[in-house]
Scaffold this active site. Structure first.
Site, PDB file in Angstrom:
ATOM      1  N   ASN A 132      19.970  32.726  29.312  1.00  0.00           N
ATOM      2  CA  ASN A 132      20.286  34.090  28.871  1.00  0.00           C
ATOM      3  C   ASN A 132      19.719  35.018  29.934  1.00  0.00           C
ATOM      4  O   ASN A 132      18.531  35.334  29.932  1.00  0.00           O
ATOM      5  CB  ASN A 132      19.666  34.361  27.497  1.00  0.00           C
ATOM      6  N   ASP A 143      29.143  36.517  22.909  1.00  0.00           N
ATOM      7  CA  ASP A 143      28.620  37.242  21.752  1.00  0.00           C
ATOM      8  C   ASP A 143      29.728  37.904  20.941  1.00  0.00           C
ATOM      9  O   ASP A 143      29.534  38.232  19.768  1.00  0.00           O
ATOM     10  CB  ASP A 143      27.629  38.320  22.207  1.00  0.00           C
ATOM     11  N   HIS A 155      20.626  42.586  12.631  1.00  0.00           N
ATOM     12  CA  HIS A 155      19.967  42.075  13.837  1.00  0.00           C
ATOM     13  C   HIS A 155      19.293  43.269  14.504  1.00  0.00           C
ATOM     14  O   HIS A 155      19.949  44.096  15.144  1.00  0.00           O
ATOM     15  CB  HIS A 155      20.989  41.430  14.779  1.00  0.00           C
ATOM     16  N   LEU A 156      17.984  43.367  14.314  1.00  0.00           N
ATOM     17  CA  LEU A 156      17.244  44.542  14.772  1.00  0.00           C
ATOM     18  C   LEU A 156      16.260  44.145  15.860  1.00  0.00           C
ATOM     19  O   LEU A 156      15.264  43.470  15.609  1.00  0.00           O
ATOM     20  CB  LEU A 156      16.495  45.187  13.600  1.00  0.00           C
ATOM     21  N   GLY A 160      18.134  45.579  21.252  1.00  0.00           N
ATOM     22  CA  GLY A 160      19.527  45.809  20.909  1.00  0.00           C
ATOM     23  C   GLY A 160      19.637  45.623  19.410  1.00  0.00           C
ATOM     24  O   GLY A 160      18.986  44.746  18.854  1.00  0.00           O
ATOM     25  N   MET A 171       9.333  49.370  19.327  1.00  0.00           N
ATOM     26  CA  MET A 171       9.000  49.772  17.964  1.00  0.00           C
ATOM     27  C   MET A 171       7.514  49.607  17.672  1.00  0.00           C
ATOM     28  O   MET A 171       6.919  50.406  16.925  1.00  0.00           O
ATOM     29  CB  MET A 171       9.836  48.959  16.965  1.00  0.00           C
ATOM     30  N   GLY A 196      13.494  43.181  13.046  1.00  0.00           N
ATOM     31  CA  GLY A 196      13.850  42.691  11.724  1.00  0.00           C
ATOM     32  C   GLY A 196      12.933  41.603  11.218  1.00  0.00           C
ATOM     33  O   GLY A 196      12.630  41.529  10.021  1.00  0.00           O
ATOM     34  N   GLU A 211      19.565  32.122  19.045  1.00  0.00           N
ATOM     35  CA  GLU A 211      20.764  32.179  19.872  1.00  0.00           C
ATOM     36  C   GLU A 211      20.823  31.014  20.852  1.00  0.00           C
ATOM     37  O   GLU A 211      21.899  30.474  21.121  1.00  0.00           O
ATOM     38  CB  GLU A 211      20.800  33.514  20.621  1.00  0.00           C
TER      39      GLU A 211
END
Length: 404
Positions: free
Chosen positions: A9, A157, A215-216, A219, A291, A337, A386
């Protein structure tokens, strides 16, 4: 010898990678994938480093380089990842590298073997995902150079959302634009696909029902799922739409863009940078895209950024519940999340009208189920995977090719 697959990724200055081995379950009745190692190659300033943990989370390898390196980051990092793999797991038979590719456009609704033709098409999608697609492609090119005899598989995706009905894919523009590919694609599909898979294991009745997944992370998006299939998503033509994100603005009146062009005389490049890199939580708070930093800050701007983030999630939740004509389960995943009990609590506050009653102690403990026993709608916190989905898709595609 068991087959192994590497997943990649690639971002602008980092590559997340993992090594999976295929084996049989204890009963010997089915195949399963076991993570052997999970790592991160990153470039911070002039320092390039690689850190690897085993499947249990213990650090097994770390190396840092501070001297100047002329080679492009992705190519050099992948050569070093290959060297580490050969040293740490010399007997691992790596049959393919599976790549996360954010945008598959109208052509790709399933994983594909990467060819020159595939790469040519992916380049045309760079304007639709400028924060991701160029680096996904760079990761593929670097892997091709480092491992020329290994199959490269692109996993998209956008693919999971190709089950959307027309009404959830179209914009109210002249029809020719839809026919040209200007439509709502949706993103984070690999994450949503894993959540469906995991939900079938732990709560099969809910997995077969009406589910909203949030999905937090840096992104962020949300998805309405019915019977395991994507029905609607908060993201649209690009990964800029929907919820506000770490540095992306989320939903925006198109008139704002016209104003910036016509009145502020901003160029397309300047607007792109503003909307993708300087907005979202970072722009609203004037402090950070993270966050965790915002929750720890005591500034009004930081709190207002969180409040707007929560407001948009709640608004999207109500809309997706309406699309599904009811809701049986809510799932939180992604970095925020999975880890921010405060965000989850604020999102679910006053949601009794859709059958949610929060178990505050379970929520504080980041438990798998955070709704009370009396809650009509079940609420889950499920770590997404993922990389595991990429590995499964990659091996499944190889099996399909072998059987053809």
């Amino acid at each position: 010898m068991s087959r192994c697959v590497i997943t990649l990724n690639a971002g602008s200055s980092s590559i997340k990678f993992a090594l999976f081995r295929e084996g049989l379950t204890q009963e010997g009745s089915a195949k399963e994938l076991t993570p052997m190692a999970i790592g991160l190659a990153e470039m911070v300033g002039e320092e390039r480093r690689i850190t690897v943990h085993d499947g249990a989370g213990a650090k097994i390898y770390e190396v840092k380089r501070t001297e100047h390196v002329d080679a492009p980051f992705h190519a050099e990092a992948l050569r070093r990842i290959l060297a580490w793999r050969q040293s740490a797991f010399p007997d691992a038979e790596v049959v393919a590298a599976g790549h996360r590719v954010v945008h598959g456009g109208v052509h790709y609704s399933a994983p594909v073997i990467v060819t020159d033709e595939v790469l040519k098409y992916l380049h045309t999608l760079i304007p639709l995902a400028p924060l991701h697609e160029p680096y996904n492609i760079a990761g593929i090119l670097g892997a091709r150079e480092a491992w020329p005899h290994v199959e490269q598989v692109a996993c998209f995706d956008t693919a999971f959302h190709r089950t959307h009905p027309f009404v959830n894919d179209v914009f109210a523009l002249p029809r020719r634009f839809y026919d040209e590919g200007v439509r709502r694609y949706g993103f984070h599909g690999l994450s949503y696909e894993y959540i469906v898979r995991r939900l079938r294991e732990i709560a099969p009745l809910h997995a077969a029902g009406r589910v909203v997944v949030a999905h937090l992370g840096n992104g962020a998006s949300m998805c309405a799922i019915r019977d395991g299939l994507s029905v609607a998503s908060s993201m649209g033509f690009t990964a800029l739409d929907g919820l506000p994100m770490g540095t992306r603005c989320g939903q925006l009146d198109p008139g704002v863009v016209l104003y910036l062009m016509q009145e502020k005389k901003m160029s397309a490049a300047e607007i792109t940078d503003l909307l993708y890199r300087e907005s979202g939580l970072k722009g609203l708070s004037g402090l950070s895209h993270d966050m965790r930093e915002l929750e720890a800050a005591d500034t009004l701007e930081a709190q207002q950024a969180i409040e707007y983030f929560v407001f948009r999630i709640r608004r999207e939740l109500g809309g997706l519940a309406a699309v599904l004509k009811g809701i049986d389960a809510i799932v939180f995943c992604g970095g925020i999340g999975e880890n921010s009990r405060h965000v989850r609590e604020r999102v679910l506050e006053g949601m009794e009208w859709i059958g949610v009653e929060l178990d505050r102690s379970a929520n504080s403990a980041n438990a798998e189920v955070i709704s009370s026993e009396r809650s009509r709608t079940r609420v889950f916190v499920i770590p997404t995977d993922e990389e595991g989905m990429i590995a499964r898709h990659t091996l499944a595609l190889l099996d399909q090719m072998a059987a053809a």
